[in-house]
Design a protein around this motif. Structure first.
Motif, short mmCIF file in Angstrom:
data_model
loop_
_atom_site.label_atom_id
_atom_site.label_comp_id
_atom_site.label_asym_id
_atom_site.label_seq_id
_atom_site.Cartn_x
_atom_site.Cartn_y
_atom_site.Cartn_z
N ASN A 1 68.41 73.47 47.41
CA ASN A 1 68.38 72.51 48.39
C ASN A 1 67.86 73.19 49.65
N VAL A 2 66.62 73.51 49.59
CA VAL A 2 65.61 74.29 50.69
C VAL A 2 65.08 73.19 51.46
N SER A 3 65.12 73.47 52.53
CA SER A 3 64.40 72.43 53.67
C SER A 3 63.59 73.39 54.84
N LYS A 4 62.29 72.75 54.92
CA LYS A 4 61.66 73.42 56.08
C LYS A 4 61.03 72.58 57.01
N VAL A 5 61.24 72.52 58.49
CA VAL A 5 60.74 71.56 59.09
C VAL A 5 59.81 72.25 60.13
N TYR A 6 58.56 71.64 60.48
CA TYR A 6 57.63 72.18 61.50
C TYR A 6 57.33 71.14 62.43
N GLY A 7 57.79 71.19 63.68
CA GLY A 7 57.86 70.13 64.79
C GLY A 7 58.58 68.94 64.20
N THR A 8 58.15 67.68 64.00
CA THR A 8 58.78 66.66 63.53
C THR A 8 58.59 66.22 62.25
N ARG A 9 57.68 67.25 61.37
CA ARG A 9 57.65 67.02 60.14
C ARG A 9 58.21 67.85 58.94
N ALA A 10 58.95 66.99 58.11
CA ALA A 10 59.83 67.78 56.89
C ALA A 10 58.59 68.29 56.08
N LEU A 11 58.47 69.76 56.12
CA LEU A 11 57.25 70.23 55.12
C LEU A 11 58.01 70.23 53.71
N LEU A 12 59.15 70.71 53.54
CA LEU A 12 59.78 70.89 52.21
C LEU A 12 61.42 70.07 52.70
N ASP A 13 61.73 69.28 51.86
CA ASP A 13 63.20 68.57 51.93
C ASP A 13 63.95 68.57 50.77
N GLY A 14 64.68 69.35 50.81
CA GLY A 14 65.92 69.68 49.83
C GLY A 14 65.36 69.94 48.44
N ILE A 15 64.56 71.19 48.60
CA ILE A 15 63.86 71.72 47.27
C ILE A 15 64.86 72.56 46.37
#
Length: 601
Positions: A10-24
């Motif tokens: 359940n990994v997520s990564k956000v840069y600025g306002t963009r969700a690069l990876l969402d609940g992986i």
């Protein structure tokens, strides 16, 4: 049952306002060979950095199995610039130890072309600092591959490798027991090495079984079933699948995907190119003559690269050019380009190049040309032309062509100075095509381009009417976009290869085997002959020295242990250290004698 090595939950990564990876959520198990694909900027590198715990996730967690041995090749190496290649790759191994290790010999020969590292000024003793980025990258890869790992994580491992190096790396990774996770845009390499694919798209990761060919089919099937609105992308995928299924070179002999379903999916897809129609159109634009080379010699400074070349590049010819580094591929294109720009006035060192009167050349070099960083992407394209004629009544505006190359409406207003290296490469190709050339020279066009952009470029070139020469280490791209392959094998000649790159690899292997067979004979001829008795004596002494070296290593290990046990007793440590230095000097003498005897034996 395969042991689980890495869990991504359940990994997520956000840069600025963009969700690069969402609940992986993903996993890597023993024996997995995973290829990671997706558009530039969609999070491929971020995903594998988090998987390797080089970067933290915003939410979720990544866990490794206990005692996991992992090797990671990132896009930026951590080599010590003051160290030598020997120190970084072979470390403290004695010459007789590493030279007797088949794995180390294989890695050095595969990545550098020989144990003495031809091309490096001082061989293994070359200092790393002044070396190029490509040379440093090969050193980092060699350092990683010499070790034993449970899991290898590679980010663009084929960058800066030639066709032979990529072929060797694919074979080497297939033969290793380590699990593998690999980000690359080299589709041939993915097909050869991987058994699973991760497709990173819009914050999600889609998993597929099989290599790249299977992934292309499965993605097309998934998009067909889902009936997505992305009709254009879907058609590109189906077109590529049709090419794969209809006997493309260098594919596996028995494709693993379901034949019936694949055939049904591509039943109405025409061949990628209508070669005869393109040839007619090219002839009408170019006439009979494009480039005629007669008894041409090409030099780079005082070095002669090609001698007595007679060759004809005709209208509509699509040529792939492969060869060893330094054989003269780029120099040949430059000689042709110089002749074209000067309308035949500039000629090579010897011979003559005749240039057709209607030739309009576009040359994509390896260097990304500088543009005004303040220009917007669309402005940089419109600066060349507002519209482009693609032939057969097809026309595209600058904005439409920008979208084809991945510059959406928002991105078209991005300043050139804010673009990544891959985006600048795309813009450079765009500007070339907007100038409506009828001859294209592409020198390493796939550098920094993701797979989706490559398929779009291939699709555009499928309908482009003109003559084309492509230099690339990307086998898939060469086979996909060209009709014939010519090779420079390092002997100053240009040869056509009817069986393409497979034939090139075979020829190069035969040349290397012949060179290896003749080298010992040459050495034997140059050196005074040793009698059988002398050779037996040398072998006997060699075995004796190897036993002494083993004993010396054991003594050194014991002394190191004693030093650790008496770390607070400085007088005792000083005495042990003196013994250690004596042993080191003794070992050095034994190793020098071992090297002398090895030649005699």
């Amino acid at each position: 049952m395969a042991v689980n090595l890495v869990n991504v939950e359940n990994v997520s990564k956000v840069y600025g306002t963009r969700a690069l990876l969402d609940g992986i959520s993903l996993g890597v198990s023993e024996g997995d060979r995973i290829g990671v694909v997706g558009r530039n900027g969609d999070g491929k590198t971020t995903l594998i950095r988090m998987l390797a715990k080089l970067e933290d996730a915003d939410t979720g967690r990544v866990t490794h199995s206990g005692g996991l041995r992992m090797g990671v090749l990132t896009q930026h190496d951590s080599l010590d610039p003051a160290a030598t290649v020997r120190h970084e790759v072979i470390r403290d191994l004695a010459d007789h130890e590493w030279a007797g290790n088949a794995k180390i010999r294989d890695v050095l020969t595969g990545l550098f072309g020989g144990l003495d590292l031809p091309g490096f000024p001082q061989g293994l003793d070359t200092v790393i600092g002044p070396l190029s980025g490509g040379e440093r990258r090969r050193i980092a890869l060699a350092k990683l591959l010499i070790d034993e790992q449970d899991l290898i994580v590679l980010d663009e491992p084929t960058n800066h490798l030639d066709v032979e190096g990529i072929s060797w790396l694919a074979r080497h990774l297939r033969e290793r027991r380590s699990a593998l996770v690999c980000v690359t845009h080299d589709r041939w390499f993915l097909d050869q090495v991987c058994t699973r694919m991760w497709d990173v798209q819009r914050g999600d990761v889609h998993e597929y079984e099989g290599g790249y060919s299977d992934y292309v089919f499965a993605r097309a099937e998934r998009e067909r079933i889902a009936a997505t609105e992305e009709t254009k992308r879907q058609n590109l995928v189906r077109k590529e699948l049709a090419w794969l299924r209809r006997g493309a070179p260098a594919r596996t002999s028995k494709p693993r995907f379901r034949v019936e379903a694949a055939n049904e999916l591509i039943a109405d897809v025409p061949p990628p190119r209508d070669s005869s129609e393109l040839m007619k159109f090219a002839s009408s634009r170019l006439g009979r003559t494009v480039f005629d080379l007669e008894d041409v010699t090409v030099q780079a400074g005082p070095k002669v690269l090609l001698k007595h070349i007679t060759w004809h590049l005709g209208p509509g010819d699509r040529i792939g050019l492969v060869g060893v580094n330094g054989a003269g591929k780029t120099s040949l294109l430059r000689a042709l380009a110089d002749a074209a720009r000067s309308e035949g006035e500039t000629q090579p060192a010897a011979g003559r190049i005749a240039v057709g009167k209607t030739v309009k050349l576009a040359y994509l070099s390896q260097e990304v040309g500088e543009l005004d960083p303040n220009l917007r992407v669309l402005e940089a394209v419109q600066q060349v032309r507002e519209r482009v004629d693609l032939g057969k009544g097809r026309e595209m505006t600058a904005g439409q062509l920008c979208e084809t190359f991945g510059f959406n409406k928002d991105k078209q207003w991005t300043p050139v100075g804010d673009l990544s290296g891959g985006e600048r490469r795309r813009l450079q190709i765009l500007r070339l095509l907007m100038d409506e050339p009828n001859v294209l020279f592409l020198d390493e066009p796939t550098n920094d381009l993701d797979i989706e952009t490559l398929t779009q470029l291939e699709d555009l070139l499928d309908g482009w009417p003109g003559s084309m020469i492509v230099i690339s280490h990307d086998r898939f791209f060469v086979e996909r976009t060209t009709d014939r392959v010519f090779a420079l094998l390092g002997d100053a000649a240009l040869r056509m290869l009817p069986r393409g790159i497979d034939e090139y690899i075979e020829r190069r292997q035969r040349m290397e085997e012949a060179a290896a067979a003749s080298a010992p004979a040459a050495v034997q001829k140059a050196a005074p002959e040793k009698s059988a008795a002398d050779q037996r004596a040398a072998k006997k002494e060699l075995q004796k020295i190897e036993r002494q070296l083993d004993k010396t290593s054991e003594k050194e290990a014991k002394l190191h242990a004693q030093i650790a046990d008496h770390a607070t007793d400085f007088e005792k440590v000083a005495g042990l250290d003196a013994q250690l230095r004596e042993l080191a000097a003794e070992r050095e003498e034994l190793e020098m004698r071992w090297l002398e005897l090895a030649e005699d034996a």
